[in-house]
Design a protein around this motif. Sequence first.
Motif, PDB file in Angstrom:
ATOM      1  N   THR A 156       0.807  -1.221   0.000  1.00 48.04           N
ATOM      2  CA  THR A 156       0.000   0.000   0.000  1.00 48.04           C
ATOM      3  C   THR A 156       0.840   1.271   0.000  1.00 48.04           C
ATOM      4  N   THR A 157       2.138   1.145   0.293  1.00 50.63           N
ATOM      5  CA  THR A 157       3.069   2.269   0.495  1.00 50.63           C
ATOM      6  C   THR A 157       2.651   3.145   1.667  1.00 50.63           C
ATOM      7  N   ALA A 158       1.809   2.632   2.544  1.00 50.58           N
ATOM      8  CA  ALA A 158       1.415   3.370   3.747  1.00 50.58           C
ATOM      9  C   ALA A 158       2.452   3.142   4.845  1.00 50.58           C
ATOM     10  N   PRO A 159       2.687   4.124   5.707  1.00 50.00           N
ATOM     11  CA  PRO A 159       3.625   3.933   6.820  1.00 50.00           C
ATOM     12  C   PRO A 159       3.186   2.762   7.708  1.00 50.00           C
ATOM     13  N   ARG A 160       4.160   2.026   8.220  1.00 49.57           N
ATOM     14  CA  ARG A 160       3.818   0.858   9.040  1.00 49.57           C
ATOM     15  C   ARG A 160       3.006   1.245  10.270  1.00 49.57           C
ATOM     16  N   ARG A 161       3.268   2.418  10.817  1.00 52.16           N
ATOM     17  CA  ARG A 161       2.503   2.852  11.993  1.00 52.16           C
ATOM     18  C   ARG A 161       1.011   2.902  11.672  1.00 52.16           C
ATOM     19  N   LEU A 162       0.678   3.472  10.524  1.00 53.61           N
ATOM     20  CA  LEU A 162      -0.730   3.565  10.140  1.00 53.61           C
ATOM     21  C   LEU A 162      -1.304   2.193   9.805  1.00 53.61           C
ATOM     22  N   VAL A 163      -0.474   1.339   9.218  1.00 51.28           N
ATOM     23  CA  VAL A 163      -0.939  -0.016   8.906  1.00 51.28           C
ATOM     24  C   VAL A 163      -1.241  -0.773  10.194  1.00 51.28           C
ATOM     25  N   ARG A 164      -0.352  -0.655  11.188  1.00 51.37           N
ATOM     26  CA  ARG A 164      -0.597  -1.338  12.470  1.00 51.37           C
ATOM     27  C   ARG A 164      -1.893  -0.851  13.107  1.00 51.37           C
ATOM     28  N   GLU A 165      -2.122   0.455  13.063  1.00 50.29           N
ATOM     29  CA  GLU A 165      -3.353   0.996  13.645  1.00 50.29           C
ATOM     30  C   GLU A 165      -4.578   0.461  12.917  1.00 50.29           C
ATOM     31  N   ALA A 166      -4.503   0.393  11.594  1.00 55.44           N
ATOM     32  CA  ALA A 166      -5.636  -0.121  10.820  1.00 55.44           C
ATOM     33  C   ALA A 166      -5.864  -1.598  11.105  1.00 55.44           C
ATOM     34  N   VAL A 167      -4.780  -2.360  11.237  1.00 54.06           N
ATOM     35  CA  VAL A 167      -4.914  -3.791  11.535  1.00 54.06           C
ATOM     36  C   VAL A 167      -5.569  -3.984  12.894  1.00 54.06           C
ATOM     37  N   ARG A 168      -5.241  -3.127  13.853  1.00 57.70           N
ATOM     38  CA  ARG A 168      -5.868  -3.246  15.178  1.00 57.70           C
ATOM     39  C   ARG A 168      -7.384  -3.059  15.090  1.00 57.70           C
ATOM     40  N   THR A 169      -7.829  -2.165  14.218  1.00 66.65           N
ATOM     41  CA  THR A 169      -9.275  -1.961  14.079  1.00 66.65           C
ATOM     42  C   THR A 169      -9.943  -3.142  13.381  1.00 66.65           C
ATOM     43  N   LEU A 170      -9.166  -3.886  12.606  1.00 66.67           N
ATOM     44  CA  LEU A 170      -9.714  -5.018  11.856  1.00 66.67           C
ATOM     45  C   LEU A 170      -9.524  -6.349  12.564  1.00 66.67           C
ATOM     46  N   GLU A 171      -8.668  -6.375  13.587  1.00 69.66           N
ATOM     47  CA  GLU A 171      -8.138  -7.638  14.090  1.00 69.66           C
ATOM     48  C   GLU A 171      -9.214  -8.629  14.518  1.00 69.66           C
ATOM     49  N   GLU A 172     -10.307  -8.153  15.091  1.00 70.03           N
ATOM     50  CA  GLU A 172     -11.351  -9.087  15.524  1.00 70.03           C
ATOM     51  C   GLU A 172     -11.962  -9.837  14.345  1.00 70.03           C
ATOM     52  N   GLY A 173     -11.885  -9.253  13.168  1.00 75.48           N
ATOM     53  CA  GLY A 173     -12.447  -9.900  11.991  1.00 75.48           C
ATOM     54  C   GLY A 173     -11.411 -10.579  11.125  1.00 75.48           C
ATOM     55  N   LEU A 174     -10.193 -10.756  11.658  1.00 71.34           N
ATOM     56  CA  LEU A 174      -9.121 -11.394  10.899  1.00 71.34           C
ATOM     57  C   LEU A 174      -8.662 -12.673  11.588  1.00 71.34           C
ATOM     58  N   VAL A 175      -8.031 -13.527  10.825  1.00 71.46           N
ATOM     59  CA  VAL A 175      -7.394 -14.730  11.358  1.00 71.46           C
ATOM     60  C   VAL A 175      -5.921 -14.420  11.565  1.00 71.46           C
ATOM     61  N   ARG A 176      -5.406 -14.787  12.726  1.00 70.96           N
ATOM     62  CA  ARG A 176      -4.001 -14.537  13.052  1.00 70.96           C
ATOM     63  C   ARG A 176      -3.234 -15.855  12.936  1.00 70.96           C
ATOM     64  N   LEU A 177      -2.167 -15.832  12.147  1.00 69.48           N
ATOM     65  CA  LEU A 177      -1.359 -17.024  11.900  1.00 69.48           C
ATOM     66  C   LEU A 177       0.099 -16.721  12.227  1.00 69.48           C
ATOM     67  N   GLU A 178       0.923 -17.746  12.173  1.00 72.44           N
ATOM     68  CA  GLU A 178       2.353 -17.572  12.420  1.00 72.44           C
ATOM     69  C   GLU A 178       3.135 -18.100  11.234  1.00 72.44           C
ATOM     70  N   GLY A 179       4.028 -17.254  10.701  1.00 73.05           N
ATOM     71  CA  GLY A 179       4.860 -17.670   9.587  1.00 73.05           C
ATOM     72  C   GLY A 179       5.962 -18.608  10.027  1.00 73.05           C
ATOM     73  N   ALA A 180       6.683 -19.143   9.048  1.00 75.47           N
ATOM     74  CA  ALA A 180       7.743 -20.111   9.337  1.00 75.47           C
ATOM     75  C   ALA A 180       8.826 -19.522  10.226  1.00 75.47           C
ATOM     76  N   ASP A 181       9.040 -18.203  10.135  1.00 75.40           N
ATOM     77  CA  ASP A 181      10.074 -17.559  10.947  1.00 75.40           C
ATOM     78  C   ASP A 181       9.507 -16.898  12.197  1.00 75.40           C
ATOM     79  N   GLY A 182       8.241 -17.183  12.505  1.00 70.89           N
ATOM     80  CA  GLY A 182       7.614 -16.613  13.686  1.00 70.89           C
ATOM     81  C   GLY A 182       6.898 -15.298  13.448  1.00 70.89           C
ATOM     82  N   THR A 183       6.967 -14.768  12.236  1.00 71.81           N
ATOM     83  CA  THR A 183       6.288 -13.510  11.925  1.00 71.81           C
ATOM     84  C   THR A 183       4.777 -13.684  12.024  1.00 71.81           C
ATOM     85  N   VAL A 184       4.106 -12.696  12.603  1.00 74.57           N
ATOM     86  CA  VAL A 184       2.648 -12.730  12.685  1.00 74.57           C
ATOM     87  C   VAL A 184       2.068 -12.417  11.310  1.00 74.57           C
TER      88      VAL A 184
END
Length: 231
Positions: free
Chosen positions: A72-100
Amino acid sequence: PVVWRMVRQYAPLWHAPTGPPWAFGTAQSFVAAAERPVLADPEASAAGLAVLLRRYLEGFGPASVADMAQFTTAPRRLVREAVRTLEEGLVRLEGADGTVLYDVPGAPLPDAETPAPPRLLAMWDSVLLAYADRSRIIPPAYRGHVIRVNGDTLPALLVDGYVAGVWRPVGDGIEVSAFHPLPAGAWEGLAAEASALGGFLTVRDPLVYRRYDHWWAKGFPAVETRVLPAG
C-alpha cells in the motif's frame, strides 16, 4: 510534461481504458473521479486504509504488517493501527520464521505440498509486488532479472509457485525463457497458458510489452528459450 506528471499523480483522476476490457493503449487516457476524496480527514483516511487492507488480504493473505505496508506504500505505523481496528475480523497465523501473519476468515490455506500449476504472470503482476519478502515468489538469484533497476517488473513464468523465467509475445507465439531446466510437464503447462493467453491478446494487443524489448536485448541467463503457439 513535468506539470502533467504531477497532475496525474496527485489529482483525483482515474486511468481509463482506451479500447476493449483490459486494453490500455500507449496514449494514456484519464477521467475525473466521480467523487473528490477528502484528503484532510484523518478518520476518512484511516477508514479507507482499513478497507484497502482487508481487500489486500482477500487477494494476497496471509500477510504481515510489513507486507501490507509494502503493497500500500502506507507507513507501518498507520498499517498497524488499521490492523488493530480489523483484528477481531481477521485470522491470526504464524509464519515459518515466527512472523505474525493475518488473513480473512475462510480464506483457502492450501497445504505446503499442494501442486502449483505453471502460470504466465503479466508485467507488474501484483503477485510479484504484493510482499515485502519477495523471495516468497522470486528466488533471490532471479530478482534482478525480473525487477529491473528502474522498477520495471517483467512478465514472468511461475513453476512450482516460484519465478522460473520471463516471457513476451512475439510474432509467432509466446517466447518463454527459462532460467533453469524445466521438466516436460512444466513446458506442457506453459504451452496451455500460452494458448489461452494468445486468445486473450488477439482482440487487444497481440504484441503487448513490445516497448520493453530492450530488456531482452540486454540478455537473460536463460538456459532454454522456446516459442510456444498462442491461440
